[in-house]
Design an enzyme around this catalytic site. Structure first.
Site, PDB file in Angstrom:
ATOM      1  N   CYS A   2       0.814  -1.220   0.000  1.00 29.40           N
ATOM      2  CA  CYS A   2       0.000   0.000   0.000  1.00 29.40           C
ATOM      3  C   CYS A   2       0.850   1.274   0.000  1.00 29.40           C
ATOM      4  O   CYS A   2       1.875   1.335   0.669  1.00 29.40           O
ATOM      5  CB  CYS A   2      -0.877   0.059   1.229  1.00 29.40           C
ATOM      6  SG  CYS A   2      -1.862  -1.397   1.515  1.00 29.40           S
ATOM      7  N   ARG A  27       5.387  -0.149  -5.840  1.00 25.65           N
ATOM      8  CA  ARG A  27       5.330  -0.900  -4.588  1.00 25.65           C
ATOM      9  C   ARG A  27       4.421  -2.131  -4.693  1.00 25.65           C
ATOM     10  O   ARG A  27       4.475  -3.008  -3.852  1.00 25.65           O
ATOM     11  CB  ARG A  27       4.806   0.007  -3.468  1.00 25.65           C
ATOM     12  CG  ARG A  27       5.737   1.135  -3.136  1.00 25.65           C
ATOM     13  CD  ARG A  27       5.048   2.170  -2.278  1.00 25.65           C
ATOM     14  NE  ARG A  27       4.696   1.670  -0.966  1.00 25.65           N
ATOM     15  CZ  ARG A  27       5.401   1.885   0.130  1.00 25.65           C
ATOM     16  NH1 ARG A  27       6.495   2.578   0.070  1.00 25.65           N
ATOM     17  NH2 ARG A  27       4.999   1.420   1.293  1.00 25.65           N
ATOM     18  N   TRP A  74      -2.971  -2.692  -1.341  1.00 24.19           N
ATOM     19  CA  TRP A  74      -2.572  -4.072  -1.589  1.00 24.19           C
ATOM     20  C   TRP A  74      -3.388  -4.892  -0.596  1.00 24.19           C
ATOM     21  O   TRP A  74      -3.194  -4.798   0.626  1.00 24.19           O
ATOM     22  CB  TRP A  74      -1.076  -4.235  -1.333  1.00 24.19           C
ATOM     23  CG  TRP A  74      -0.512  -5.561  -1.710  1.00 24.19           C
ATOM     24  CD1 TRP A  74      -0.149  -5.981  -2.960  1.00 24.19           C
ATOM     25  CD2 TRP A  74      -0.215  -6.656  -0.833  1.00 24.19           C
ATOM     26  NE1 TRP A  74       0.359  -7.261  -2.903  1.00 24.19           N
ATOM     27  CE2 TRP A  74       0.330  -7.700  -1.616  1.00 24.19           C
ATOM     28  CE3 TRP A  74      -0.352  -6.865   0.543  1.00 24.19           C
ATOM     29  CZ2 TRP A  74       0.736  -8.922  -1.078  1.00 24.19           C
ATOM     30  CZ3 TRP A  74       0.052  -8.082   1.084  1.00 24.19           C
ATOM     31  CH2 TRP A  74       0.589  -9.089   0.267  1.00 24.19           C
ATOM     32  N   ASN A 100      -2.089   2.085   5.839  1.00 18.90           N
ATOM     33  CA  ASN A 100      -1.209   0.956   5.522  1.00 18.90           C
ATOM     34  C   ASN A 100      -1.031   0.164   6.800  1.00 18.90           C
ATOM     35  O   ASN A 100      -0.928   0.745   7.873  1.00 18.90           O
ATOM     36  CB  ASN A 100       0.181   1.435   5.081  1.00 18.90           C
ATOM     37  CG  ASN A 100       0.169   2.070   3.720  1.00 18.90           C
ATOM     38  OD1 ASN A 100      -0.880   2.140   3.078  1.00 18.90           O
ATOM     39  ND2 ASN A 100       1.307   2.557   3.282  1.00 18.90           N
ATOM     40  N   GLY A 101      -0.928  -1.153   6.675  1.00 12.52           N
ATOM     41  CA  GLY A 101      -0.726  -1.975   7.866  1.00 12.52           C
ATOM     42  C   GLY A 101      -1.982  -2.776   8.185  1.00 12.52           C
ATOM     43  O   GLY A 101      -2.903  -2.848   7.360  1.00 12.52           O
ATOM     44  N   GLU A 483      17.570 -18.081  -6.359  1.00 18.43           N
ATOM     45  CA  GLU A 483      17.211 -16.732  -6.793  1.00 18.43           C
ATOM     46  C   GLU A 483      16.695 -16.743  -8.235  1.00 18.43           C
ATOM     47  O   GLU A 483      15.711 -16.078  -8.557  1.00 18.43           O
ATOM     48  CB  GLU A 483      18.423 -15.799  -6.620  1.00 18.43           C
ATOM     49  CG  GLU A 483      18.300 -14.415  -7.213  1.00 18.43           C
ATOM     50  CD  GLU A 483      17.168 -13.577  -6.649  1.00 18.43           C
ATOM     51  OE1 GLU A 483      16.567 -13.947  -5.629  1.00 18.43           O
ATOM     52  OE2 GLU A 483      16.848 -12.546  -7.275  1.00 18.43           O
ATOM     53  N   LYS A 487      12.941 -15.555  -9.247  1.00 21.70           N
ATOM     54  CA  LYS A 487      12.703 -14.451 -10.182  1.00 21.70           C
ATOM     55  C   LYS A 487      11.753 -14.881 -11.301  1.00 21.70           C
ATOM     56  O   LYS A 487      10.850 -14.148 -11.682  1.00 21.70           O
ATOM     57  CB  LYS A 487      14.061 -14.010 -10.755  1.00 21.70           C
ATOM     58  CG  LYS A 487      14.184 -12.595 -11.169  1.00 21.70           C
ATOM     59  CD  LYS A 487      13.893 -11.597 -10.099  1.00 21.70           C
ATOM     60  CE  LYS A 487      14.657 -11.747  -8.836  1.00 21.70           C
ATOM     61  NZ  LYS A 487      14.342 -10.900  -7.742  1.00 21.70           N
ATOM     62  N   GLU A 490       8.237 -15.118  -9.892  1.00 23.02           N
ATOM     63  CA  GLU A 490       7.696 -13.803  -9.557  1.00 23.02           C
ATOM     64  C   GLU A 490       7.139 -13.071 -10.768  1.00 23.02           C
ATOM     65  O   GLU A 490       6.056 -12.492 -10.702  1.00 23.02           O
ATOM     66  CB  GLU A 490       8.786 -12.918  -8.945  1.00 23.02           C
ATOM     67  CG  GLU A 490       9.109 -13.195  -7.520  1.00 23.02           C
ATOM     68  CD  GLU A 490      10.174 -12.236  -6.981  1.00 23.02           C
ATOM     69  OE1 GLU A 490       9.979 -11.732  -5.876  1.00 23.02           O
ATOM     70  OE2 GLU A 490      11.199 -12.002  -7.654  1.00 23.02           O
ATOM     71  N   HIS A 506      17.369 -36.605  -4.948  1.00 20.10           N
ATOM     72  CA  HIS A 506      16.527 -37.053  -3.843  1.00 20.10           C
ATOM     73  C   HIS A 506      15.086 -36.579  -4.009  1.00 20.10           C
ATOM     74  O   HIS A 506      14.384 -36.370  -3.033  1.00 20.10           O
ATOM     75  CB  HIS A 506      17.103 -36.565  -2.515  1.00 20.10           C
ATOM     76  CG  HIS A 506      18.488 -37.081  -2.262  1.00 20.10           C
ATOM     77  ND1 HIS A 506      18.752 -38.398  -1.982  1.00 20.10           N
ATOM     78  CD2 HIS A 506      19.695 -36.464  -2.315  1.00 20.10           C
ATOM     79  CE1 HIS A 506      20.058 -38.573  -1.836  1.00 20.10           C
ATOM     80  NE2 HIS A 506      20.654 -37.400  -2.046  1.00 20.10           N
ATOM     81  N   LYS A 605       6.514  -4.479  -3.476  1.00 22.30           N
ATOM     82  CA  LYS A 605       7.938  -4.153  -3.387  1.00 22.30           C
ATOM     83  C   LYS A 605       8.394  -4.126  -1.934  1.00 22.30           C
ATOM     84  O   LYS A 605       9.472  -4.580  -1.590  1.00 22.30           O
ATOM     85  CB  LYS A 605       8.177  -2.787  -4.036  1.00 22.30           C
ATOM     86  CG  LYS A 605       9.628  -2.339  -4.055  1.00 22.30           C
ATOM     87  CD  LYS A 605      10.425  -3.154  -5.038  1.00 22.30           C
ATOM     88  CE  LYS A 605      11.901  -2.854  -4.984  1.00 22.30           C
ATOM     89  NZ  LYS A 605      12.679  -3.980  -5.547  1.00 22.30           N
TER      90      LYS A 605
HETATM   91  C1  G6P Z   1       9.185  -8.520  -1.277  1.00 16.48           C
HETATM   92  C2  G6P Z   1       9.778  -8.200  -2.636  1.00 16.48           C
HETATM   93  C3  G6P Z   1      11.040  -9.022  -2.855  1.00 16.48           C
HETATM   94  C4  G6P Z   1      12.018  -8.783  -1.724  1.00 16.48           C
HETATM   95  C5  G6P Z   1      11.387  -9.072  -0.359  1.00 16.48           C
HETATM   96  C6  G6P Z   1      12.272  -8.593   0.781  1.00 16.48           C
HETATM   97  O1  G6P Z   1       8.670  -9.809  -1.278  1.00 16.48           O
HETATM   98  O2  G6P Z   1       8.845  -8.476  -3.657  1.00 16.48           O
HETATM   99  O3  G6P Z   1      11.643  -8.648  -4.076  1.00 16.48           O
HETATM  100  O4  G6P Z   1      13.152  -9.572  -1.899  1.00 16.48           O
HETATM  101  O5  G6P Z   1      10.145  -8.370  -0.236  1.00 16.48           O
HETATM  102  O6  G6P Z   1      12.365  -7.194   0.707  1.00 16.48           O
HETATM  103  P1  G6P Z   1      13.492  -6.297   1.346  1.00 16.48           P
HETATM  104  O7  G6P Z   1      13.097  -4.905   0.970  1.00 16.48           O
HETATM  105  O8  G6P Z   1      13.439  -6.527   2.830  1.00 16.48           O
HETATM  106  O9  G6P Z   1      14.780  -6.727   0.772  1.00 16.48           O
END
Ligand code: G6P
Length: 610
Positions: A2, A27, A74, A100-101, A483, A487, A490, A506, A605
């Site tokens: 948000c 975000r 969000w 937010n929250g 990673e 990605k 995502e 395994h 984000k």
């Molecule tokens: C969210 C984002 C990710 C990020 C994670 C941790 O899930 O979409 O891309 O890695 O938060 O965020 P930070 O800002 O703590 O690295």
């Protein structure tokens, strides 16, 4: 997650708020809305979907006023619908609130309000808060007091901005666990959940701390705690530029940020390497150097991509600094009873510096007496301010939801920290110099990878319709496999799994057939031969290999259908290079599938709720 914007000043605020909301789009959100006080009445427009849809409504039914608030939501409580979008109003339409929250005790408060005759239109916890404030206002007849009393009842987290038609020359903002910053202009103030919504108006800002409330008018603002104790705030300056928030000729922020890496890797090291001594100097950790050298154990905690960076850090530190390292998801760490002592050092890693679980993990570590250090990108963020000490990675604003340049910035920083600790302990100056030289070459080497991305683009085109992907790696490159898979999931919505290459037999090996693309990270290092054997196992079952290998490796072509090359570096630094093609692969596959790369569905984000 948000986004909050609030404005009080002399200009018509609706276009201004909508533009600021656009800056917060990165975000991640699913609906948007504005509320403006116009002729002493609240006008609200809100809509599920993108800010562009809100703009269409606002353009066809303009609302004019000089005090207003706007929000990108969000969804947590209640589906992403028009009704659940913010701002929320009380029953009498006197207050409009954006939040937010999460109000964790919202059900208890809601039942109480229902008994007092209030009815609700949305399923949100935020509407409960505005109705509570409205009920209190009926008793105290003062906007600020009603807000303070209302917030005192809230369990959970909030960043709010609220306006009141009865007191139309005020805007109130408050924070507990969800960031808020006030931008100071000339006869105008802008409140926002992050500085990127403010920077085009002013660079002078004040960050609210948890439990603080700000009452803004056109001529100034006061800050106090929600218990009514005045607080004096320091004005700070935003250091990043508006250009950093633009795409700079790239079709997406993600691609721009991938291509910025030669610079951001350099920026993470700038002024921090001491080549003659074969070590690194990190000003932010100077005060805790002795505790770092003496640490009995180092614990890394983080979420998402930052957690993957921490895993690489574990390999680096154990290898070079001979210190036991543990890596834990922040969301788990905070609710376990972690066994910590004053001899432990806890590093939290966070791009945004606002991730709720990571912040809570930091607080828990500090509560137990451990030293709480940070590796953070966003300057002035909550985590950066709450750590005992720490370092910034200086990657600049990262707008694409999927983290890229922040990851390589974190890895670079972890290499510097490893170097610094190892040199204080057992690492020789010659070995230290070898690492320094390796680090110094990284910007050039990453540029080389980025100068030719056509190969990756072609592979992406060929595999864009795959339904599953497997990513394999070992040692330093096992977290890179995780990673790469994350990605792809995502941004392209293709199911992908990352695995340690040897562990594949395994379980995941059962999935391998002639349709399964298997991305293997197999650079020239001590463990290459072992990974080659794992590749043989995949080939024997018909799997299609896409290898990320070191330039000059001819043998790999025998087994792999596609080879993406990276330049040679020392093993510890390979993740900083090997991840680049994986980020690019995910990017090009997502583009080929027509996905919204910068704002993938359901993702945020900065995850400011737990
Ligand atoms: C969210 C984002 C990710 C990020 C994670 C941790 O899930 O979409 O891309 O890695 O938060 O965020 P930070 O800002 O703590 O690295």
């Amino acid at each position: 997650m948000c986004g909050i914007v609030g404005y009080i000043g002399t200009k018509n605020c609706t276009p201004l708020i909508v533009n600021a909301l656009k800056r917060l789009e990165y975000r991640g959100y699913d609906s948007a809305g504005v509320a403006v006080i116009s002729h002493n009445q609240l006008q609200v427009q809100k809509k599920a979907g993108k800010v562009a849809e809100l703009v269409a409504i606002v353009d066809s039914h303009p609302i004019v006023g000089t005090v207003g608030i706007g929000h990108t939501r969000w969804a947590t409580h209640g589906a992403p619908t028009d009704i659940n979008a913010h701002p929320h109003m009380d029953q009498q339409r006197r207050f409009a609130l954006i939040h937010n929250g999460i109000v964790e005790n919202y059900m208890t408060i809601k039942h109480r309000l229902e008994r007092e005759g209030r009815t609700f239109t949305s399923q949100t916890d935020s509407e409960v808060l505005v109705q509570l404030i409205s009920l209190l206002y009926d008793k105290v007849h003062d906007f600020e007091t009603a807000v303070r009393l209302g917030l005192k009842e809230v369990e959970g987290a909030y960043g709010i901005a609220i306006i009141c038609a009865d007191e139309p020359d005020k805007l109130i903002a408050a924070r507990k666990g969800s960031p808020l910053v006030i931008g100071i202009g000339e006869d105008e103030f802008i409140v926002a959940s992050d500085a990127s919504a403010i920077v085009s108006h002013t660079r002078q800002v004040v960050y609210l701390e948890d439990g603080e409330i700000a009452v803004l008018t056109r001529t100034g603002f006061t800050t106090k705690t929600i218990d009514d104790v005045p607080v004096t705030k320091e004005v700070e300056e935003i250091t990043f530029d508006i250009e950093q928030l633009e795409k700079g000729g790239f079709p997406h922020f993600m691609l721009k940020e991938i291509h910025q890496q030669p610079e951001t890797i350099r920026d993470a090291m700038r002024g921090r390497l001491l080549p003659a001594e074969g070590t690194a100097r990190l000003g932010g950790l100077d005060s805790v150097k002795d505790r770092l050298r003496q640490a009995k154990r180092i614990v890394f905690t983080a979420c998402g991509t930052s957690w993957h960076a921490a895993l690489v850090g574990e390999y680096m530190l154990e290898h070079y600094a001979h210190v036991p390292v543990e890596v834990e998801y922040a969301s788990e760490f905070r609710y376990r009873n972690p066994v910590l002592s004053e001899e432990d050092v806890v590093f939290v890693l966070s791009q945004s510096g606002e991730t709720a679980d990571t912040l809570a993990a930091l607080r828990e570590a500090k509560r137990q007496g451990a030293l709480g250090l940070g590796i953070v990108n966003v300057v002035g963020s909550s985590i950066a301010r709450e750590t005992d000490a720490g370092v910034y990675i200086h990657a600049g604003a990262e707008i694409g939801v999927a983290s890229t340049k922040a990851f390589t910035g974190q890895l670079t920083m972890l290499a510097l920290i490893t170097l610094m600790i190892a040199r204080m302990k057992n690492l020789s100056v010659i070995e230290g110099q070898r690492i320094v030289e390796g680090l110094q070459l990284l910007p050039e080497l990453s540029k080389r990878i980025l100068s030719n991305t056509q190969n990756v683009e072609k592979i992406a085109e060929q595999f864009k319709d795959a339904r599953n992907f497997l990513y394999l790696g070992r040692g330093y490159n096992f977290p890179v496999a995780l990673e790469g898979a994350l990605k792809l999931k995502e941004i392209s919505y293709i199911h992908a799994e990352g695995y340690p290459a040897a562990e594949m037999k395994h379980g995941p090996i059962a999935l391998i057939d002639e349709n399964m693309p298997v991305v293997v990270v197999v650079p020239q290092d001590d463990i290459r031969e072992k990974v080659m054997s794992n590749i043989e196992e995949v080939r024997a079952r018909g799997g299609r290999i896409i290898a990320v290998a070191t330039e000059g490796d001819t043998d790999i072509h025998r087994l792999a259908e596609h080879v993406i090359t990276i330049p040679q570096t020392i093993p510890m630094l390979t993740p900083i290079l090997s991840v680049i093609p994986l980020h690019l692969l995910a990017y090009y596959i997502a583009v080929a599938r027509g996905c919204n790369v910068d704002q993938p569905r359901n993702l945020a984000k900065s995850v400011t709720v737990e």
